[in-house]
Design an enzyme around this catalytic site. Structure first.
Site, mmCIF file in Angstrom:
data_model
loop_
_atom_site.group_PDB
_atom_site.id
_atom_site.type_symbol
_atom_site.label_atom_id
_atom_site.label_comp_id
_atom_site.label_asym_id
_atom_site.label_seq_id
_atom_site.Cartn_x
_atom_site.Cartn_y
_atom_site.Cartn_z
ATOM 1 N N THR A 78 18.440 -40.012 -23.062
ATOM 2 C CA THR A 78 19.341 -39.509 -24.103
ATOM 3 C C THR A 78 19.787 -38.075 -23.804
ATOM 4 O O THR A 78 20.747 -37.871 -23.093
ATOM 5 C CB THR A 78 18.662 -39.602 -25.484
ATOM 6 N N UNK A 79 19.056 -37.074 -24.309
ATOM 7 C CA UNK A 79 19.519 -35.681 -24.239
ATOM 8 C C UNK A 79 19.256 -35.043 -22.872
ATOM 9 O O UNK A 79 18.894 -35.726 -21.911
ATOM 10 C CB UNK A 79 18.864 -34.862 -25.347
ATOM 11 N N GLY A 80 19.390 -33.713 -22.807
ATOM 12 C CA GLY A 80 19.304 -33.010 -21.524
ATOM 13 C C GLY A 80 17.949 -33.048 -20.859
ATOM 14 O O GLY A 80 17.798 -33.570 -19.747
#
Length: 436
Positions: free
Chosen positions: A349-351
């Protein structure tokens, strides 16, 4: 003496706009200092002032890097600053990528001296350390009082055209740049001193540190997917409602393996997300957006894949250290091999979640299993070293679009999974992004 003008970049969190539910806000510019910009203004003292603050949601920037960067550059250009500071981003992956990307563009495209700051494990460090000075920070905002004065001092040196010292003096991450200068001792003397210290077991420091490259050669492509068992792995924090393994919402120290025998879809009644790095609202309603069980079951019935493993592997990637992620991958890859898994689809998902996912991808690859990484923040996956990458739809919903109806959403998810299977069946000899 006229004060120098500084523009500051921060994300929606530090601007006080909101949490993950507001991470998709587009760029805006406000007059003066906002949030941590107050600390920057104090550190700049009487020599400079923060004239404007540019704010952008981390997810918005990550999903629209080219257009967002262009829009932000125009805002900064209009403010006509003498210097630019981004962050610091600490260990926030999406924020770090944005800070590095924008600081690099401001310095290269606008010719304005720029700096940013990040924790050593932030994926933005490896992505941009050769392009811009990145001050070393702690892993959270608790380090703001220590790191902001360093950013202010360095950006003022650059703005005034003063000589910037080496990393160990100025406090920025090593850039891999060597500079000639006169030393009080000639090279032969320094080499002898270093050797003597080494022989005596004393501390010594090399003048030419060697870069460390951790790349894993891609495994051969899957010849016949209809005969292969496929497993799903995710760094997206999908777990049963009771979170039986007590996986942390951030900086995970463990992973879990969860049974999906007899299930045709990821039901919100059975599974949820405990991930702290993205807005979970969409995934809580439909966990298939991260673990595409519904599509994989269809492909299993259709004979497109030989078999789906009767479990998926999950951890939380946000803030998770590279060391832990590597350990997870080494550990569960042994089970995958024992169970005859011949291919893996890994979603992120995110960084920092993408950093964790890509790190696990390398360990799966190292174990001899072909693997594809489905992630939205593709530059991070590339920087960490995944070999087969499929761009996902969005950070809070990588394998679907909640704006579509159920039929359209599932169709989109199937297209992404099929692209992943195509990647697994394609021979590659270097990192390859399968755009579609």
């Amino acid at each position: 003496m006229k004060k120098l003008k500084v523009v500051h970049y921060i994300n929606n969190f530090f601007a006080g706009v909101g949490g993950e539910e507001k991470a998709n806000i587009p760029p805006e510019m406000r007059e003066g200092a906002v949030g941590p910009g107050m600390a920057l203004a104090a550190a700049l003292g009487d020599e400079a002032e923060v004239v404007a603050t540019v704010i952008c949601g981390d997810s918005y920037y990550g999903e629209n890097m080219d257009s967002a960067r262009k829009e932000i550059l125009e805002m900064i250009k209009d403010a006509q600053p003498d210097a630019f500071v981004a962050g610091p981003a600490f260990n926030a992956g999406r924020y770090g990528v944005a800070c590095g990307s924008i600081a690099k563009a401001v310095e290269e495209d606008l010719g304005i001296p720029s700096v940013t700051g990040m924790y050593v494990e932030n994926p933005g460090v490896d992505m941009y350390r050769k392009d811009i000075q990145i001050i070393e920070t702690g892993n959270s905002a608790a380090d703001l009082r220590n790191s902001m004065p360093k950013l202010a001092k360095l950006v003022m040196k650059k703005a005034k055209g003063e000589l910037v010292g080496p990393p160990e003096v100025e406090g920025y991450h090593m850039m891999g740049i060597r500079t000639n200068f006169f030393h009080e001792k000639r090279g032969s003397e320094r080499a002898i001193d270093m050797l003597v210290n080494k022989l005596n077991g004393e501390k010594f420091e090399t003048e030419y540190p060697m870069p460390v490259f951790d790349r894993v050669p891609p495994n051969p492509a899957v010849k016949d997917m209809s005969k292969v068992k496929v497993a799903i792995v995710t760094s997206g924090g999908i777990v049963p409602h009771d979170n039986p393994d007590r996986i942390e919402s951030s900086s995970a120290t463990r992973y879990g393996i969860y049974d999906i025998t007899g299930m045709d879809s990821m039901s919100a009644d059975d599974f949820t997300s405990i991930h702290g790095g993205y807005d979970r609202a969409f995934v809580v309603k439909d966990p298939n957006l991260v673990v595409p069980l519904d599509v994989m079951r269809d492909l299993e019935r259709e004979g497109v894949i030989g078999e789906l493993a009767n479990y998926f592997v999950s951890t939380t990637g946000t803030g998770t250290s590279v060391g832990n992620a590597k350990g997870f991958g080494e550990s569960f890859s042994k089970k995958l091999i024992e169970d005859g898994v011949g291919a893996v689809i890994l979603t992120s998902t995110u960084g920092t979640c993408t950093r964790c996912g890509a790190t696990m991808v390398k360990e799966i690859e190292r174990a001899g299993i072909p693997v594809v990484h489905l992630a939205t923040v593709v530059p991070i996956s590339l920087t960490i070293g995944a070999n087969r990458i499929v761009p996902a739809i969005g950070i809070p919903h990588p394998l679907g679009d909640p704006a579509l109806d159920a039929k359209g959403d599932k169709k989109l998810r199937r297209e992404l999974v099929m692209r992943g299977l195509k990647a697994l069946q394609t021979e590659v000899d270097e990192q390859t992004v399968f755009e579609g």
